[in-house]
Write a protein that holds these residues in place. Structure first.
Motif, PDB file in Angstrom:
ATOM      1  N   SER A 146     -22.898 -42.777 -29.416  1.00 17.45           N
ATOM      2  CA  SER A 146     -22.404 -42.600 -28.055  1.00 17.45           C
ATOM      3  C   SER A 146     -22.038 -43.915 -27.373  1.00 17.45           C
ATOM      4  O   SER A 146     -21.297 -43.932 -26.400  1.00 17.45           O
ATOM      5  CB  SER A 146     -23.460 -41.895 -27.199  1.00 17.45           C
ATOM      6  OG  SER A 146     -24.596 -42.732 -27.030  1.00 17.45           O
ATOM      7  N   GLN A 197     -28.067 -44.692 -10.728  1.00 18.19           N
ATOM      8  CA  GLN A 197     -27.042 -45.366 -11.524  1.00 18.19           C
ATOM      9  C   GLN A 197     -27.631 -46.262 -12.616  1.00 18.19           C
ATOM     10  O   GLN A 197     -26.901 -46.744 -13.485  1.00 18.19           O
ATOM     11  CB  GLN A 197     -26.146 -46.209 -10.605  1.00 18.19           C
ATOM     12  CG  GLN A 197     -25.422 -45.397  -9.538  1.00 18.19           C
ATOM     13  CD  GLN A 197     -24.567 -44.288 -10.131  1.00 18.19           C
ATOM     14  OE1 GLN A 197     -23.850 -44.509 -11.101  1.00 18.19           O
ATOM     15  NE2 GLN A 197     -24.628 -43.100  -9.542  1.00 18.19           N
ATOM     16  N   ILE A 249     -30.825 -43.032 -17.387  1.00 18.13           N
ATOM     17  CA  ILE A 249     -30.209 -41.944 -18.154  1.00 18.13           C
ATOM     18  C   ILE A 249     -31.107 -40.726 -18.021  1.00 18.13           C
ATOM     19  O   ILE A 249     -32.283 -40.763 -18.405  1.00 18.13           O
ATOM     20  CB  ILE A 249     -30.055 -42.344 -19.627  1.00 18.13           C
ATOM     21  CG1 ILE A 249     -29.125 -43.555 -19.748  1.00 18.13           C
ATOM     22  CG2 ILE A 249     -29.517 -41.178 -20.450  1.00 18.13           C
ATOM     23  CD1 ILE A 249     -29.145 -44.190 -21.123  1.00 18.13           C
ATOM     24  N   TYR A 282     -24.138 -35.455 -11.933  1.00 15.65           N
ATOM     25  CA  TYR A 282     -23.878 -35.352 -13.364  1.00 15.65           C
ATOM     26  C   TYR A 282     -25.181 -35.484 -14.151  1.00 15.65           C
ATOM     27  O   TYR A 282     -26.154 -36.082 -13.685  1.00 15.65           O
ATOM     28  CB  TYR A 282     -22.889 -36.433 -13.819  1.00 15.65           C
ATOM     29  CG  TYR A 282     -23.409 -37.846 -13.663  1.00 15.65           C
ATOM     30  CD1 TYR A 282     -24.029 -38.509 -14.719  1.00 15.65           C
ATOM     31  CD2 TYR A 282     -23.314 -38.515 -12.443  1.00 15.65           C
ATOM     32  CE1 TYR A 282     -24.524 -39.804 -14.576  1.00 15.65           C
ATOM     33  CE2 TYR A 282     -23.801 -39.799 -12.283  1.00 15.65           C
ATOM     34  CZ  TYR A 282     -24.405 -40.441 -13.350  1.00 15.65           C
ATOM     35  OH  TYR A 282     -24.900 -41.712 -13.191  1.00 15.65           O
ATOM     36  N   ASP A 318     -26.571 -36.984 -17.650  1.00 16.50           N
ATOM     37  CA  ASP A 318     -26.168 -37.927 -18.688  1.00 16.50           C
ATOM     38  C   ASP A 318     -26.157 -37.276 -20.062  1.00 16.50           C
ATOM     39  O   ASP A 318     -25.183 -37.392 -20.810  1.00 16.50           O
ATOM     40  CB  ASP A 318     -27.106 -39.138 -18.699  1.00 16.50           C
ATOM     41  CG  ASP A 318     -26.995 -39.955 -17.420  1.00 16.50           C
ATOM     42  OD1 ASP A 318     -26.002 -40.665 -17.267  1.00 16.50           O
ATOM     43  OD2 ASP A 318     -27.902 -39.846 -16.577  1.00 16.50           O
ATOM     44  N   ILE A 364     -18.167 -31.327 -20.113  1.00 17.50           N
ATOM     45  CA  ILE A 364     -17.929 -32.767 -20.175  1.00 17.50           C
ATOM     46  C   ILE A 364     -16.631 -33.130 -19.463  1.00 17.50           C
ATOM     47  O   ILE A 364     -16.579 -34.080 -18.675  1.00 17.50           O
ATOM     48  CB  ILE A 364     -17.904 -33.241 -21.639  1.00 17.50           C
ATOM     49  CG1 ILE A 364     -19.299 -33.126 -22.245  1.00 17.50           C
ATOM     50  CG2 ILE A 364     -17.403 -34.692 -21.735  1.00 17.50           C
ATOM     51  CD1 ILE A 364     -19.373 -33.486 -23.709  1.00 17.50           C
ATOM     52  N   GLY A 375     -16.847 -33.388 -15.766  1.00 18.35           N
ATOM     53  CA  GLY A 375     -17.630 -34.482 -15.210  1.00 18.35           C
ATOM     54  C   GLY A 375     -19.061 -34.118 -14.896  1.00 18.35           C
ATOM     55  O   GLY A 375     -19.837 -34.984 -14.470  1.00 18.35           O
ATOM     56  N   LYS A 376     -19.445 -32.860 -15.118  1.00 16.09           N
ATOM     57  CA  LYS A 376     -20.818 -32.450 -14.821  1.00 16.09           C
ATOM     58  C   LYS A 376     -21.804 -32.940 -15.879  1.00 16.09           C
ATOM     59  O   LYS A 376     -23.002 -33.076 -15.614  1.00 16.09           O
ATOM     60  CB  LYS A 376     -20.894 -30.925 -14.708  1.00 16.09           C
ATOM     61  CG  LYS A 376     -20.092 -30.355 -13.540  1.00 16.09           C
ATOM     62  CD  LYS A 376     -20.169 -28.844 -13.500  1.00 16.09           C
ATOM     63  CE  LYS A 376     -19.350 -28.296 -12.327  1.00 16.09           C
ATOM     64  NZ  LYS A 376     -19.376 -26.814 -12.282  1.00 16.09           N
ATOM     65  N   ARG A 407     -22.154 -35.816 -19.285  1.00 18.00           N
ATOM     66  CA  ARG A 407     -21.548 -36.974 -19.943  1.00 18.00           C
ATOM     67  C   ARG A 407     -21.614 -36.862 -21.475  1.00 18.00           C
ATOM     68  O   ARG A 407     -20.659 -37.174 -22.168  1.00 18.00           O
ATOM     69  CB  ARG A 407     -22.246 -38.252 -19.488  1.00 18.00           C
ATOM     70  CG  ARG A 407     -22.107 -38.517 -17.974  1.00 18.00           C
ATOM     71  CD  ARG A 407     -20.736 -39.079 -17.628  1.00 18.00           C
ATOM     72  NE  ARG A 407     -20.500 -39.153 -16.187  1.00 18.00           N
ATOM     73  CZ  ARG A 407     -20.865 -40.171 -15.413  1.00 18.00           C
ATOM     74  NH1 ARG A 407     -21.513 -41.200 -15.925  1.00 18.00           N
ATOM     75  NH2 ARG A 407     -20.581 -40.156 -14.125  1.00 18.00           N
ATOM     76  N   TYR A 408     -22.772 -36.447 -21.999  1.00 18.59           N
ATOM     77  CA  TYR A 408     -22.961 -36.318 -23.440  1.00 18.59           C
ATOM     78  C   TYR A 408     -23.767 -35.062 -23.716  1.00 18.59           C
ATOM     79  O   TYR A 408     -24.477 -34.559 -22.848  1.00 18.59           O
ATOM     80  CB  TYR A 408     -23.703 -37.536 -24.017  1.00 18.59           C
ATOM     81  CG  TYR A 408     -23.032 -38.853 -23.743  1.00 18.59           C
ATOM     82  CD1 TYR A 408     -22.042 -39.349 -24.584  1.00 18.59           C
ATOM     83  CD2 TYR A 408     -23.392 -39.620 -22.625  1.00 18.59           C
ATOM     84  CE1 TYR A 408     -21.421 -40.567 -24.334  1.00 18.59           C
ATOM     85  CE2 TYR A 408     -22.777 -40.836 -22.362  1.00 18.59           C
ATOM     86  CZ  TYR A 408     -21.789 -41.300 -23.218  1.00 18.59           C
ATOM     87  OH  TYR A 408     -21.183 -42.492 -22.962  1.00 18.59           O
ATOM     88  N   GLU A 455     -16.014 -32.315 -28.014  1.00 20.27           N
ATOM     89  CA  GLU A 455     -17.062 -33.327 -28.072  1.00 20.27           C
ATOM     90  C   GLU A 455     -18.174 -32.866 -29.020  1.00 20.27           C
ATOM     91  O   GLU A 455     -18.534 -31.694 -29.065  1.00 20.27           O
ATOM     92  CB  GLU A 455     -17.642 -33.571 -26.685  1.00 20.27           C
ATOM     93  CG  GLU A 455     -16.678 -34.229 -25.717  1.00 20.27           C
ATOM     94  CD  GLU A 455     -16.496 -35.712 -25.998  1.00 20.27           C
ATOM     95  OE1 GLU A 455     -17.391 -36.305 -26.650  1.00 20.27           O
ATOM     96  OE2 GLU A 455     -15.477 -36.265 -25.567  1.00 20.27           O
TER      97      GLU A 455
END
Length: 349
Positions: free
Chosen positions: A9, A80, A83, A121, A123, A147, A150-151, A153-154, A178
């Motif tokens: 990732s 920010q 994770i 979101y 992570d 993904i 935007g809600k 990330r991975y 993904e």
């Protein structure tokens, strides 16, 4: 604190992560895990961040969502810098479709987790267990949509079998969706089944291992051994029926060696058991939980321990299971001229 890549990732996660299953204390399992309130939870999160932990894991079913709420509140000012990983898929209510990964429920479950976590979101979104009734093509498309929106990330999985995980990866590759970058697995000195198939798969597919219950569901806490019975306040009295099974004599043999190494190093049994996992191939992060600050402080020190090659080998030998179960085809495969195990090879995460 050491940091590893989470699969391919590009994310770097602390080798020790924090599992927030002890937050909230609701229900038979989770009340036995821990009953930390918001004040204590926030203090533990602050201690984790002071120690360099940046990976925090929870699930929508932990204490009926209370774990997510408390974790979100504790991390609000540091969002920010961390994770956040959460899991969905286990039944959360009586409504007939509030389980699994139908597109209808999956999107709803993610939106509810976002509200409880008080974030825009997630992570890393992990599927808590497999769902045999939702087509993998629909599932991977739904995850890809989350993904793209935007809600999320991975994406990752948890407790999947090798064929289930590989089928999902192949569907994603076929349609350009993904792929999973993480797999949360049970792995400990008394539970090494991960090594026989899932570790090989994670290595091949560049998937990062996230370890849950690294102390064998509380069996490697050092609080009991073959000469001392289980303490009355142990969570095993309430939750043993949900724990990964282990042969009693095998457990005590492992504890015997852990006690020897504890005397040699001056470190506790949990610290040694956790540190052993930090050396294993494909492991990106090992989730530690804690009922209180004292337990947390002890677990955090496990990353500072340096075991000698001889001590690691003794732990490897006493915890090895032969033949592995289920033994076929792994038992037969080890005799192949071209068999190579990730465990026995040089591996760099």
């Amino acid at each position: 604190m050491k940091y590893n890549f989470l699969g391919n990732s590009g994310l770097r996660v602390s080798e020790l992560g924090f599992g927030a299953g002890t937050f909230g204390g609701k229900g038979q399992i989770f009340s036995a895990w821990g009953q930390a309130g918001q004040t204590e939870a926030s203090q533990m999160i602050a201690s984790c961040m002071d120690a360099g932990i940046n990976f925090f894991d929870t699930a929508d079913v932990y204490s009926d969502g209370e774990s997510e709420r408390m974790l979100g509140k504790a991390l609000l000012q540091q969002r920010q810098n961390v994770i956040i990983s959460t899991k969905v898929g286990i039944r959360t209510g009586e409504q007939i479709n509030h389980v699994g990964y139908s597109r209808n429920y999956l999107i709803y479950a993610v939106e509810q987790s976002l509200k409880r976590l008080n974030t825009d979101y997630i992570d890393v979104l992990q599927l808590h267990q497999s769902d045999s009734f939702t087509a993998p093509e629909q599932l991977m498309k739904s995850l890809d949509h989350l993904i793209q929106s935007g809600k999320v990330r991975y994406i990752g999985a948890s407790n999947f079998s090798g064929w289930q995980l590989m089928k999902a990866q192949s569907v994603a590759e076929r349609y350009g969706y993904e792929k999973f970058i993480a797999h949360q697995v049970y792995y400990s000195l008394i539970g090494r089944d991960y090594e026989w198939e899932l570790m090989q798969l994670n290595h091949d597919q560049n998937i990062g291992g996230i370890v849950w219950s690294p102390l064998g569901w509380g069996r490697l806490t050092g609080r009991f051994d073959r000469n001392h019975s289980l303490p009355e306040n142990s969570r095993l009295h309430e939750t043993a029926q949900f724990a990964p099974p282990v042969n009693e004599e095998y457990l005590y043999q492992v504890i015997d060696v852990l006690q020897q190494i504890s005397q040699e190093t001056g470190h506790s049994i949990p610290q040694i058991a956790l540190n052993w996992l930090l050396q294993r191939p494909t492991v990106s992060t090992v989730l530690i939980g804690a009922r209180n600050q004292q337990q947390l402080a002890e677990n955090l020190q496990s990353s500072q321990l340096v075991l000698s090659p001889d001590q690691i080998q003794r732990l490897n030998d006493v915890s090895a299971v032969y033949p592995p179960y289920p033994c076929y085809p792994y038992w037969n495969g080890q005799f192949s001229e071209r068999f190579r195990s990730v465990v026995d090879s040089q591996y760099t995460l």
